[in-house]
Design a protein around this motif. Structure first.
Motif, mmCIF file in Angstrom:
data_model
loop_
_atom_site.group_PDB
_atom_site.id
_atom_site.type_symbol
_atom_site.label_atom_id
_atom_site.label_comp_id
_atom_site.label_asym_id
_atom_site.label_seq_id
_atom_site.Cartn_x
_atom_site.Cartn_y
_atom_site.Cartn_z
ATOM 1 N N ASP A 153 -58.593 -11.073 43.824
ATOM 2 C CA ASP A 153 -57.815 -12.152 44.441
ATOM 3 C C ASP A 153 -58.271 -12.366 45.876
ATOM 4 N N TRP A 154 -58.422 -11.288 46.609
ATOM 5 C CA TRP A 154 -58.842 -11.360 48.006
ATOM 6 C C TRP A 154 -60.244 -11.954 48.116
ATOM 7 N N ARG A 155 -61.134 -11.478 47.269
ATOM 8 C CA ARG A 155 -62.513 -11.979 47.307
ATOM 9 C C ARG A 155 -62.588 -13.460 46.939
ATOM 10 N N ASN A 156 -61.836 -13.854 45.913
ATOM 11 C CA ASN A 156 -61.830 -15.263 45.512
ATOM 12 C C ASN A 156 -61.305 -16.152 46.631
ATOM 13 N N ALA A 157 -60.218 -15.728 47.268
ATOM 14 C CA ALA A 157 -59.644 -16.515 48.364
ATOM 15 C C ALA A 157 -60.615 -16.597 49.529
ATOM 16 N N THR A 158 -61.272 -15.491 49.849
ATOM 17 C CA THR A 158 -62.238 -15.470 50.951
ATOM 18 C C THR A 158 -63.424 -16.378 50.637
ATOM 19 N N SER A 159 -63.950 -16.284 49.424
ATOM 20 C CA SER A 159 -65.076 -17.138 49.028
ATOM 21 C C SER A 159 -64.701 -18.613 49.102
ATOM 22 N N HIS A 160 -63.495 -18.934 48.680
ATOM 23 C CA HIS A 160 -63.027 -20.316 48.732
ATOM 24 C C HIS A 160 -63.004 -20.824 50.181
ATOM 25 N N LEU A 161 -62.501 -20.007 51.090
ATOM 26 C CA LEU A 161 -62.456 -20.408 52.500
ATOM 27 C C LEU A 161 -63.854 -20.543 53.098
ATOM 28 N N ILE A 162 -64.737 -19.589 52.770
ATOM 29 C CA ILE A 162 -66.108 -19.657 53.285
ATOM 30 C C ILE A 162 -66.794 -20.927 52.781
ATOM 31 N N ASN A 163 -66.604 -21.235 51.496
ATOM 32 C CA ASN A 163 -67.208 -22.447 50.925
ATOM 33 C C ASN A 163 -66.682 -23.702 51.622
ATOM 34 N N ALA A 164 -65.399 -23.728 51.957
ATOM 35 C CA ALA A 164 -64.828 -24.890 52.643
ATOM 36 C C ALA A 164 -65.468 -25.060 54.021
ATOM 37 N N VAL A 165 -65.676 -23.961 54.749
ATOM 38 C CA VAL A 165 -66.307 -24.026 56.069
ATOM 39 C C VAL A 165 -67.754 -24.477 55.932
ATOM 40 N N VAL A 166 -68.460 -23.951 54.933
ATOM 41 C CA VAL A 166 -69.868 -24.308 54.714
ATOM 42 C C VAL A 166 -69.999 -25.800 54.404
ATOM 43 N N ARG A 167 -69.089 -26.338 53.570
ATOM 44 C CA ARG A 167 -69.137 -27.769 53.242
ATOM 45 C C ARG A 167 -69.023 -28.617 54.506
ATOM 46 N N VAL A 168 -68.171 -28.202 55.438
ATOM 47 C CA VAL A 168 -68.008 -28.939 56.688
ATOM 48 C C VAL A 168 -69.296 -28.880 57.509
ATOM 49 N N GLN A 169 -70.038 -27.768 57.393
ATOM 50 C CA GLN A 169 -71.264 -27.593 58.182
ATOM 51 C C GLN A 169 -72.518 -28.056 57.449
ATOM 52 N N GLY A 170 -72.391 -28.763 56.373
ATOM 53 C CA GLY A 170 -73.563 -29.321 55.711
ATOM 54 C C GLY A 170 -73.809 -28.797 54.319
ATOM 55 N N GLY A 171 -73.323 -27.627 53.965
ATOM 56 C CA GLY A 171 -73.429 -27.117 52.611
ATOM 57 C C GLY A 171 -74.738 -26.446 52.245
ATOM 58 N N SER A 172 -75.608 -26.178 53.177
ATOM 59 C CA SER A 172 -76.896 -25.553 52.846
ATOM 60 C C SER A 172 -76.716 -24.047 52.622
#
Length: 195
Positions: A153-172
């Motif tokens: 659960d913790w890892r999934n939530a963390t990955s989701h947040l990291i992906n959201a930040v990455v999308r804002v920064q271009g997604g590469s």
């Protein structure tokens, strides 16, 4: 002595004061929870000066549990002094009288034989150790609840947040690595742990 403010005896024999009852007696206009949060800023510590309590609502429709606190006599005296009112002075004098009464009721063991004094000391130490053990068990139960959370659960939530930040920064992929590494470095720094 009349019961001016509601008090309770804890398992270890110490007297604690009902926080809401003290608030009401002092005639504070502010809501209890707001007043108590403000009073905590005077340097009172949870599980040292007070313990939080939760009470079921007596409303027919239910509602949120009502928050209350069991206060040490020392904290109750200080809160009474802080109010700087006649009611505060009256409450403080009441708590001082309670302490004097408790001291008069204590057993004077100085006249006991050395053997009984020793046994009395042993029993007091055993009681203190048992209370410390109970407090430690409560803390461990709290930690177990936190640790018992599924790591997935913790890892999934963390990955989701990291992906959201990455999308804002271009997604590469490079942005993903940079964001992930920055987050974990910050966790390592703040938490003094290595994930």
């Amino acid at each position: 002595m009349n019961r001016l403010i509601r008090t309770f005896q804890k398992d270890d024999g110490t007297t604690v004061v009902d926080g809401r009852n003290l608030h009401e007696f002092l005639g504070v206009k502010e809501k209890y929870t707001q007043w108590f949060d403000r009073m905590k800023e005077f340097g009172f510590d949870e599980n040292v000066d007070f313990v939080g309590l939760s009470q079921k609502s007596e409303k027919p429709s239910g509602g949120r549990p009502q928050i209350n606190h069991a206060l040490t006599l020392e904290m109750a005296k200080e809160l009474s002094m802080i109010q700087r009112t006649e009611k505060g002075k009256q409450a403080r004098q009441y708590f001082i009288q309670m302490e004097k009464q408790a001291k008069r009721n204590e057993l004077d063991t100085s006249q006991l034989s050395p053997e009984l004094q020793f046994m009395n000391g042993v029993v007091k130490k055993l009681a203190a150790n048992e209370l410390a053990q109970k407090q430690m068990n409560k803390k461990l139960d709290g930690i177990a609840d936190i640790v018992g959370t599924s790591t997935m659960d913790w890892r999934n939530a963390t990955s989701h947040l990291i992906n959201a930040v990455v999308r804002v920064q271009g997604g590469s992929p490079e942005a993903y690595r940079t964001v992930r590494n920055d987050i974990y470095d910050e966790v390592d720094r703040r938490g003094a742990v290595s994930l």
